[in-house]
Design a protein around this motif. Structure first.
Motif, PDB file in Angstrom:
ATOM      1  N   ASP A 105      40.346 -16.372  18.468  1.00 28.78           N
ATOM      2  CA  ASP A 105      39.229 -15.424  18.269  1.00 28.78           C
ATOM      3  C   ASP A 105      37.902 -16.252  17.756  1.00 28.78           C
ATOM      4  O   ASP A 105      38.277 -16.783  16.622  1.00 28.78           O
ATOM      5  N   GLY A 106      36.841 -15.784  18.133  1.00 28.55           N
ATOM      6  CA  GLY A 106      35.897 -16.325  17.393  1.00 28.55           C
ATOM      7  C   GLY A 106      34.469 -15.775  17.840  1.00 28.55           C
ATOM      8  O   GLY A 106      34.356 -14.518  18.479  1.00 28.55           O
ATOM      9  N   MET A 107      33.244 -16.314  17.688  1.00 30.91           N
ATOM     10  CA  MET A 107      32.004 -15.757  18.018  1.00 30.91           C
ATOM     11  C   MET A 107      31.164 -16.831  18.734  1.00 30.91           C
ATOM     12  O   MET A 107      31.066 -17.996  18.448  1.00 30.91           O
ATOM     13  N   ASP A 108      30.342 -16.287  19.590  1.00 25.01           N
ATOM     14  CA  ASP A 108      29.089 -16.983  20.300  1.00 25.01           C
ATOM     15  C   ASP A 108      27.990 -16.319  19.397  1.00 25.01           C
ATOM     16  O   ASP A 108      27.783 -15.003  19.417  1.00 25.01           O
ATOM     17  N   ILE A 109      27.032 -17.166  19.109  1.00 26.67           N
ATOM     18  CA  ILE A 109      25.826 -16.407  18.341  1.00 26.67           C
ATOM     19  C   ILE A 109      24.619 -17.155  18.447  1.00 26.67           C
ATOM     20  O   ILE A 109      24.539 -18.502  18.510  1.00 26.67           O
ATOM     21  N   SER A 110      23.445 -16.511  18.272  1.00 27.44           N
ATOM     22  CA  SER A 110      22.090 -17.119  18.104  1.00 27.44           C
ATOM     23  C   SER A 110      21.737 -16.921  16.776  1.00 27.44           C
ATOM     24  O   SER A 110      21.511 -15.517  16.359  1.00 27.44           O
ATOM     25  N   LEU A 111      21.403 -17.761  15.647  1.00 26.02           N
ATOM     26  CA  LEU A 111      20.832 -17.457  14.425  1.00 26.02           C
ATOM     27  C   LEU A 111      19.574 -18.245  14.245  1.00 26.02           C
ATOM     28  O   LEU A 111      19.673 -19.400  14.402  1.00 26.02           O
ATOM     29  N   GLY A 146      22.252 -23.604  22.339  1.00 25.03           N
ATOM     30  CA  GLY A 146      23.084 -23.927  20.865  1.00 25.03           C
ATOM     31  C   GLY A 146      23.978 -24.969  21.190  1.00 25.03           C
ATOM     32  O   GLY A 146      24.203 -25.474  22.476  1.00 25.03           O
ATOM     33  N   ASP A 147      24.836 -25.140  20.371  1.00 19.59           N
ATOM     34  CA  ASP A 147      25.939 -26.165  20.587  1.00 19.59           C
ATOM     35  C   ASP A 147      27.241 -25.542  21.423  1.00 19.59           C
ATOM     36  O   ASP A 147      27.479 -24.209  21.288  1.00 19.59           O
ATOM     37  N   LYS A 148      27.807 -26.444  22.388  1.00 16.40           N
ATOM     38  CA  LYS A 148      28.827 -25.614  23.162  1.00 16.40           C
ATOM     39  C   LYS A 148      30.034 -25.776  22.506  1.00 16.40           C
ATOM     40  O   LYS A 148      31.292 -26.401  22.731  1.00 16.40           O
ATOM     41  N   GLN A 149      30.227 -24.810  21.458  1.00 13.81           N
ATOM     42  CA  GLN A 149      31.360 -24.563  20.751  1.00 13.81           C
ATOM     43  C   GLN A 149      31.162 -23.188  20.121  1.00 13.81           C
ATOM     44  O   GLN A 149      30.152 -22.763  19.675  1.00 13.81           O
ATOM     45  N   PRO A 150      32.163 -22.478  20.056  1.00 12.71           N
ATOM     46  CA  PRO A 150      32.286 -21.010  19.386  1.00 12.71           C
ATOM     47  C   PRO A 150      32.109 -21.304  17.826  1.00 12.71           C
ATOM     48  O   PRO A 150      32.585 -22.293  17.276  1.00 12.71           O
ATOM     49  N   VAL A 151      31.994 -20.099  17.150  1.00 10.67           N
ATOM     50  CA  VAL A 151      32.154 -19.952  15.779  1.00 10.67           C
ATOM     51  C   VAL A 151      33.644 -19.485  15.622  1.00 10.67           C
ATOM     52  O   VAL A 151      33.819 -18.332  15.474  1.00 10.67           O
ATOM     53  N   GLY A 152      34.531 -20.586  15.499  1.00 12.41           N
ATOM     54  CA  GLY A 152      36.033 -20.121  15.412  1.00 12.41           C
ATOM     55  C   GLY A 152      36.823 -21.290  15.701  1.00 12.41           C
ATOM     56  O   GLY A 152      36.448 -22.375  15.810  1.00 12.41           O
ATOM     57  N   LEU A 153      38.132 -21.234  16.025  1.00 16.83           N
ATOM     58  CA  LEU A 153      38.806 -22.129  16.030  1.00 16.83           C
ATOM     59  C   LEU A 153      38.829 -22.889  17.380  1.00 16.83           C
ATOM     60  O   LEU A 153      38.656 -22.168  18.345  1.00 16.83           O
TER      61      LEU A 153
END
Length: 218
Positions: A105-111, A146-153
């Motif tokens: 589990d993780g997150m997609d985000i615009s920061l 954004g980068d093509k990776q989530p904030v997570g594993l």
């Protein structure tokens, strides 16, 4: 009530960005999406976040992600959006690995981080873009991806990248999850998709922000 408590109060949003709106309509009682804002010294940090899953599972991840973002800017004093995402990823993975099981589990985000003194805007993203609109025409909408990776594993984790976004007076900045463009509707019951979402935003670009919010709510 718990999830509502972690969202920025509307008065803080109104005080910080006087000409703005938040469109937040959870599909379920609790949501896998959330928005976030913190003001630290001269910097305003704000984000739109989409957590893995819907309903209760997504909402649980949202609490972990919210806590990670807060710790980055308030406890660790990180000022770079890319470094905030790098550190938040560490904290999310650490929190979800306590059981010893592999949790993806993780997150997609615009920061974004907006410096109120220099009037500069910095952006970092995980799968989610940033749109800057300067007028009603198609060429007036600039997309930063954004980068093509989530904030997570993730199996190909790299450091997140960051870009300084040129903004002018009266530019409009949009952060969002994929929830709006994934809505089904119309005569054929098809997804709205990003192209039509852009058209909606551009067609209402001359309206005030509250009026534009009403257009998007229909």
């Amino acid at each position: 009530r718990i999830q509502t408590a972690i969202l920025p109060p509307q008065r803080l949003v109104d005080q910080t960005f006087k000409d703005s709106f938040v469109l937040f309509k959870p599909k379920d009682i609790v949501s896998g999406d959330f928005y976030w804002m913190e003001v630290v010294d001269d910097a305003i940090y704000f984000a739109a976040v989409d957590c893995t899953g819907h309903g209760v599972p997504g909402a649980m991840v949202s609490v972990v992600g919210h806590n990670g973002l807060n710790r980055c800017v308030k406890e660790f004093g990180i000022t770079s959006p890319a470094q905030v995402l790098n550190k938040t990823r560490e904290l999310v993975i650490e929190a979800l690995a306590v059981s010893g099981q592999v949790v993806l589990d993780g997150m997609d985000i615009s920061l974004c981080a907006f410096d109120t003194k220099t009037r500069t805007l910095k952006y970092a993203g995980a799968n989610n873009p940033l749109w800057v609109v300067s007028g009603p025409n198609e060429e007036d909408l600039k997309e930063y991806r954004g980068d093509k990776q989530p904030v997570g594993l993730y199996d190909r984790m790299t450091d997140f990248s960051e870009v300084e976004v040129p903004v002018q007076l009266n530019d409009r900045v949009f952060l969002f999850s994929d929830g709006f463009q994934d809505q089904f509707g119309g005569e054929n019951g098809k997804k709205l998709k990003a192209k039509n979402m852009k058209r909606l935003i551009l067609n209402s670009a001359q309206l005030g922000m509250e009026e534009q919010k009403k257009v998007l709510e229909i």
